[in-house]
Design an enzyme around this catalytic site. Structure first.
Site, PDB file in Angstrom:
ATOM      1  CE  LYS A 219      -3.777  -0.009   2.416  1.00  0.00           C
ATOM      2  NZ  LYS A 219      -4.706   0.026   3.566  1.00  0.00           N
TER       3      LYS A 219
ATOM      4  NE  ARG B 274      -0.164   3.837   5.500  1.00  0.00           N
ATOM      5  CZ  ARG B 274      -1.417   3.413   5.580  1.00  0.00           C
ATOM      6  NH1 ARG B 274      -2.400   4.151   5.075  1.00  0.00           N
ATOM      7  NH2 ARG B 274      -1.697   2.261   6.166  1.00  0.00           N
TER       8      ARG B 274
ATOM      9  N   GLY C  77      -7.359  18.568 -19.883  1.00  0.00           N
ATOM     10  CA  GLY C  77      -7.754  18.412 -21.285  1.00  0.00           C
ATOM     11  C   GLY C  77      -7.177  19.572 -22.064  1.00  0.00           C
TER      12      GLY C  77
ATOM     13  N   GLY D 126      -7.842  21.753 -24.634  1.00  0.00           N
ATOM     14  CA  GLY D 126      -8.477  23.059 -24.808  1.00  0.00           C
ATOM     15  C   GLY D 126      -8.713  23.794 -23.509  1.00  0.00           C
ATOM     16  CB  ILE D 127      -9.882  22.688 -20.145  1.00  0.00           C
ATOM     17  CG1 ILE D 127     -11.334  22.394 -20.535  1.00  0.00           C
ATOM     18  CG2 ILE D 127      -9.807  23.223 -18.713  1.00  0.00           C
ATOM     19  CD1 ILE D 127     -12.004  21.327 -19.692  1.00  0.00           C
TER      20      ILE D 127
ATOM     21  NE  ARG E 200      -9.685  12.362 -21.038  1.00  0.00           N
ATOM     22  CZ  ARG E 200      -8.378  12.524 -21.224  1.00  0.00           C
ATOM     23  NH1 ARG E 200      -7.537  11.574 -20.865  1.00  0.00           N
ATOM     24  NH2 ARG E 200      -7.903  13.622 -21.782  1.00  0.00           N
TER      25      ARG E 200
ATOM     26  N   PRO F  45       2.994  20.425 -34.102  1.00  0.00           N
ATOM     27  CG  PRO F  45       4.023  19.790 -36.106  1.00  0.00           C
ATOM     28  CD  PRO F  45       3.225  20.911 -35.469  1.00  0.00           C
TER      29      PRO F  45
ATOM     30  N   PRO G 188      13.009  20.281 -24.626  1.00  0.00           N
ATOM     31  CG  PRO G 188      14.676  18.836 -23.888  1.00  0.00           C
ATOM     32  CD  PRO G 188      13.303  18.851 -24.470  1.00  0.00           C
TER      33      PRO G 188
ATOM     34  CG  ASP H 220      -2.371  21.445 -23.149  1.00  0.00           C
ATOM     35  OD1 ASP H 220      -2.432  21.163 -24.359  1.00  0.00           O
ATOM     36  OD2 ASP H 220      -2.670  20.644 -22.249  1.00  0.00           O
TER      37      ASP H 220
END
Length: 310
Positions: free
Chosen positions: A29, A31, A41, A43-44, A92, A186, A227, A256
């Site tokens: 597990k 933590r 996303g 566009g946001i 999502r 691109p 870079p 973005d």
């Protein structure tokens, strides 16, 4: 309805959850610290970047279920105007985790659920009514969504006399080039695929971009060099801008942020040599912050001032 010079599109948005942990051990597990939630996303994120530069835009995105409601709240907190197309499927989530022991970042992305034909049509009809000066199509497509979706957006942009800016990849980007866009962004690998090359050396980037322009695929090609910086190519010009050396914490949202800086600068009627420098400044500034926070305006301004002489 209020009119906007810039409209951003996100057909496959997300709520991005980021956290920190110490030590990645299989079958144990792990933590984690309290998570941070951000609207995500392509566009946001572009709309968020424009907002940080004191610009305004309208973000159009899909929204479904409880996660979609959270997404709308997060966008509203950013003080960004938005319009949503509601979906039956749930929006999502993505997950980003940083191991504090090694400073390694782990990014888990999920595909968006299938949209119905009527939901896709509703999204396209929403776009066709807006007629902005700049229309930004950015990000991945949902599971099962036809690769010609952004090409349909390109046709709407032509009919509306909007300048289309596209930041996507693969077959979706190839299809856009058949109709044509104002600007595409691109990276070098994506550019190579677009011109049918296995790879491109730095000295071949200009010729490859000009080939796309000559074929009517785009008026401006901005090639992200990671870079190393970026280049902006038109039929007459070539401008290389090196990335400033900054302390990197996360690359999430850097692309973005670059697009946001470019679109904002275009909307301010900046010359192209400043447009590309704003893009590189915002993209580099985004890497200085953790998680999915994009950039701080003071960092972007400082890096732009440095880049003005480069």
């Amino acid at each position: 309805m209020k009119s906007f010079d810039i409209v951003t599109l996100t057909i496959n948005p997300s709520v991005d959850k980021s956290t920190h942990f110490s030590g990645l051990v299989a079958e144990q597990k792990i933590r984690c610290k309290q998570p941070q939630f951000d609207a995500g996303g392509g566009g946001i994120n572009v709309a968020k970047a424009i907002s940080r530069l004191r610009g305004s835009s309208l973000a159009v995105f899909t929204s479904g279920g409880a996660v979609g409601e959270m997404l709308k709240d997060l966008v509203a907190k950013e003080k960004i105007d938005f319009e949503t197309v509601e979906t039956e499927t749930v929006t999502r989530e993505n997950f980003i985790a940083v191991d504090d022991n090694t400073n390694s970042q782990y990014r888990f992305g999920f595909t968006g659920d299938v949209l119905s034909d009527s939901e896709v049509q509703n999204f396209l009809e929403t776009i066709s009514k807006l007629k902005p000066k700049y229309l930004v199509a950015s990000g991945s497509l949902n599971e099962g969504l036809s690769s010609d979706f952004y090409q349909k957006v390109a046709k709407i942009a032509k009919q509306s006399n909007s300048k289309l800016i596209v930041d996507t990849s693969g077959e979706a980007l190839k299809k856009v080039l058949e109709t044509g866009a104002y600007l595409i962004k691109p990276n070098v690998g994506e550019l190579a695929k677009l011109v049918g090359a296995e790879r491109l050396e730095m000295e071949e980037v200009n010729e490859a971009a000009k080939k796309i322009i000559a074929q009517g695929g785009a008026e401006i090609v901005v090639v992200s060099l990671g870079p190393q910086g970026a280049v902006l190519v038109t039929k007459d010009d070539y401008e290389f801008v090196p990335a400033p050396n900054v302390a990197k914490k996360s690359t999430v949202g850097a692309g973005d942020s670059m697009v946001g800086g470019i679109v904002w600068a275009l909307s301010q009627n900046k010359p192209l040599n400043e447009v590309i420098r704003w893009g590189v400044a915002c993209g580099s500034a985004a890497t200085m912050n953790e998680g999915t926070q994009l950039f701080k305006i003071e960092d972007a301004n400082r890096l732009f001032e440095w880049l003005k002489n480069k």
